[in-house]
Design a protein around this motif. Structure first.
Motif, PDB file in Angstrom:
ATOM      1  N   GLY A  37      15.615  51.169  28.159  1.00 40.17           N
ATOM      2  CA  GLY A  37      15.643  49.933  28.940  1.00 40.17           C
ATOM      3  C   GLY A  37      16.465  48.871  28.227  1.00 40.17           C
ATOM      4  O   GLY A  37      16.549  48.854  27.001  1.00 40.17           O
ATOM      5  N   GLY A  38      17.065  48.012  28.998  1.00 37.93           N
ATOM      6  CA  GLY A  38      17.867  46.935  28.428  1.00 37.93           C
ATOM      7  C   GLY A  38      18.928  46.485  29.395  1.00 37.93           C
ATOM      8  O   GLY A  38      18.920  46.861  30.573  1.00 37.93           O
ATOM      9  N   SER A  39      19.865  45.685  28.891  1.00 37.91           N
ATOM     10  CA  SER A  39      20.905  45.159  29.774  1.00 37.91           C
ATOM     11  C   SER A  39      22.219  44.953  29.023  1.00 37.91           C
ATOM     12  O   SER A  39      22.247  44.800  27.807  1.00 37.91           O
ATOM     13  N   TRP A  40      23.299  44.990  29.797  1.00 35.95           N
ATOM     14  CA  TRP A  40      24.645  44.738  29.299  1.00 35.95           C
ATOM     15  C   TRP A  40      24.982  43.259  29.468  1.00 35.95           C
ATOM     16  O   TRP A  40      24.571  42.637  30.449  1.00 35.95           O
ATOM     17  N   THR A  41      25.777  42.727  28.542  1.00 32.08           N
ATOM     18  CA  THR A  41      26.370  41.396  28.706  1.00 32.08           C
ATOM     19  C   THR A  41      27.850  41.507  28.366  1.00 32.08           C
ATOM     20  O   THR A  41      28.253  42.351  27.560  1.00 32.08           O
ATOM     21  N   TYR A  42      28.631  40.661  28.984  1.00 31.94           N
ATOM     22  CA  TYR A  42      30.076  40.624  28.757  1.00 31.94           C
ATOM     23  C   TYR A  42      30.414  39.252  28.202  1.00 31.94           C
ATOM     24  O   TYR A  42      29.832  38.243  28.613  1.00 31.94           O
ATOM     25  N   ARG A  43      31.384  39.214  27.282  1.00 33.69           N
ATOM     26  CA  ARG A  43      31.887  37.918  26.827  1.00 33.69           C
ATOM     27  C   ARG A  43      33.325  38.053  26.359  1.00 33.69           C
ATOM     28  O   ARG A  43      33.727  39.093  25.819  1.00 33.69           O
ATOM     29  N   ALA A  44      34.083  36.997  26.593  1.00 32.08           N
ATOM     30  CA  ALA A  44      35.442  36.919  26.078  1.00 32.08           C
ATOM     31  C   ALA A  44      35.340  36.469  24.622  1.00 32.08           C
ATOM     32  O   ALA A  44      34.535  35.593  24.300  1.00 32.08           O
ATOM     33  N   ASP A  55      18.613  46.306  23.956  1.00 27.74           N
ATOM     34  CA  ASP A  55      17.405  46.926  24.495  1.00 27.74           C
ATOM     35  C   ASP A  55      16.348  45.875  24.841  1.00 27.74           C
ATOM     36  O   ASP A  55      16.548  44.680  24.588  1.00 27.74           O
ATOM     37  N   VAL A  56      15.228  46.308  25.398  1.00 24.76           N
ATOM     38  CA  VAL A  56      14.191  45.382  25.861  1.00 24.76           C
ATOM     39  C   VAL A  56      13.559  44.600  24.717  1.00 24.76           C
ATOM     40  O   VAL A  56      12.990  43.529  24.932  1.00 24.76           O
ATOM     41  N   ALA A  57      13.658  45.094  23.484  1.00 26.60           N
ATOM     42  CA  ALA A  57      13.134  44.379  22.320  1.00 26.60           C
ATOM     43  C   ALA A  57      14.142  43.366  21.782  1.00 26.60           C
ATOM     44  O   ALA A  57      13.856  42.644  20.838  1.00 26.60           O
ATOM     45  N   GLY A  58      15.348  43.330  22.374  1.00 22.19           N
ATOM     46  CA  GLY A  58      16.377  42.389  21.945  1.00 22.19           C
ATOM     47  C   GLY A  58      17.302  42.914  20.868  1.00 22.19           C
ATOM     48  O   GLY A  58      18.116  42.163  20.327  1.00 22.19           O
ATOM     49  N   LEU A  62      24.504  49.135  21.473  1.00 24.15           N
ATOM     50  CA  LEU A  62      25.851  49.664  21.702  1.00 24.15           C
ATOM     51  C   LEU A  62      26.774  48.527  22.093  1.00 24.15           C
ATOM     52  O   LEU A  62      26.381  47.632  22.853  1.00 24.15           O
ATOM     53  N   VAL A  63      28.006  48.566  21.558  1.00 27.55           N
ATOM     54  CA  VAL A  63      29.008  47.543  21.881  1.00 27.55           C
ATOM     55  C   VAL A  63      30.326  48.247  22.168  1.00 27.55           C
ATOM     56  O   VAL A  63      30.701  49.175  21.457  1.00 27.55           O
ATOM     57  N   PRO A 137      19.227  59.303  16.057  1.00 27.16           N
ATOM     58  CA  PRO A 137      18.869  59.903  17.341  1.00 27.16           C
ATOM     59  C   PRO A 137      19.866  59.538  18.445  1.00 27.16           C
ATOM     60  O   PRO A 137      20.607  58.550  18.328  1.00 27.16           O
ATOM     61  N   MET A 138      19.845  60.327  19.495  1.00 28.38           N
ATOM     62  CA  MET A 138      20.662  60.020  20.658  1.00 28.38           C
ATOM     63  C   MET A 138      20.136  58.743  21.318  1.00 28.38           C
ATOM     64  O   MET A 138      18.933  58.546  21.422  1.00 28.38           O
ATOM     65  N   VAL A 139      21.056  57.904  21.729  1.00 26.01           N
ATOM     66  CA  VAL A 139      20.703  56.712  22.499  1.00 26.01           C
ATOM     67  C   VAL A 139      21.482  56.784  23.805  1.00 26.01           C
ATOM     68  O   VAL A 139      22.712  56.835  23.795  1.00 26.01           O
ATOM     69  N   ALA A 140      20.763  56.824  24.909  1.00 26.13           N
ATOM     70  CA  ALA A 140      21.387  56.837  26.229  1.00 26.13           C
ATOM     71  C   ALA A 140      21.161  55.474  26.870  1.00 26.13           C
ATOM     72  O   ALA A 140      20.048  54.933  26.833  1.00 26.13           O
ATOM     73  N   VAL A 141      22.225  54.911  27.414  1.00 24.24           N
ATOM     74  CA  VAL A 141      22.141  53.622  28.101  1.00 24.24           C
ATOM     75  C   VAL A 141      22.717  53.796  29.502  1.00 24.24           C
ATOM     76  O   VAL A 141      23.532  54.683  29.743  1.00 24.24           O
ATOM     77  N   ARG A 142      22.278  52.951  30.402  1.00 29.53           N
ATOM     78  CA  ARG A 142      22.835  53.035  31.744  1.00 29.53           C
ATOM     79  C   ARG A 142      24.267  52.510  31.710  1.00 29.53           C
ATOM     80  O   ARG A 142      24.599  51.617  30.932  1.00 29.53           O
ATOM     81  N   ALA A 143      25.104  53.095  32.538  1.00 30.62           N
ATOM     82  CA  ALA A 143      26.490  52.643  32.642  1.00 30.62           C
ATOM     83  C   ALA A 143      26.492  51.262  33.285  1.00 30.62           C
ATOM     84  O   ALA A 143      25.627  50.945  34.102  1.00 30.62           O
TER      85      ALA A 143
END
Length: 156
Positions: A37-44, A55-58, A62-63, A137-143
């Motif tokens: 669980g978690g979220s993507w952010t974009y920045r210039a 991830d949900v814990a902050g 992955l970058v 370990p493997m870390v899978a994130v949503r695209a």
């Protein structure tokens, strides 16, 4: 004569087969891997852009970072051991181990040219992208579209 020619051809091809297989990590069915669980952010940023998955814990997991001047995209994996020499990446279309370097921030970094087909596979992966390294370990994130935007920034 024919047997000798076949042996010569097989011996000549062996280094090419070995190096190609070293580039392919073990097969993983991404449809059966649950993304964290978690979220993507974009920045210039100065000289490019980045997309960060937290991830949900902050914790940053992955970058993808664009360096417009060098026309490279760096894939940065957190929580990887210094001994890892490659970063394995799985998408819906391609699985590949990429040479990487360990940086002082305790991250494993793999640099790809902006035109690398692996980046297309990340951008168009159906549902998720996974990474792993030796000892981590493997870390899978949503695209996410944020990663795609970083890739496009480096190509534009």
């Amino acid at each position: 004569m024919r047997k000798g020619l076949f042996a010569f051809a097989a011996a000549f091809a062996l280094p090419f087969v070995s190096s190609a297989s070293a580039q392919a990590p073990a097969h993983v069915d991404l449809d059966s891997v649950k993304p964290i669980g978690g979220s993507w952010t974009y920045r210039a940023i100065t000289g490019g852009s980045d997309a960060t998955f937290v991830d949900v814990a902050g914790a940053k997991r992955l970058v993808l970072r664009c360096n417009r001047t060098a026309r490279t995209v760096s894939i940065v994996r957190s929580e990887a051991p210094a001994a890892a020499a490659t970063l394995s990446i799985w998408t819906s279309f391609i699985a590949r181990s990429v040479p990487s370097r360990f940086v002082a921030s305790r991250e494993l970094v793999a640099d790809l040219m902006a035109t690398d087909a692996l980046l297309d596979a990340i951008a168009f992966s159906r549902g998720r992208v996974a990474t792993a390294a030796a000892g981590a370990p493997m870390v899978a994130v949503r695209a996410g579209p944020e990663a795609t935007r970083v890739i496009e920034d480096c190509r534009g």
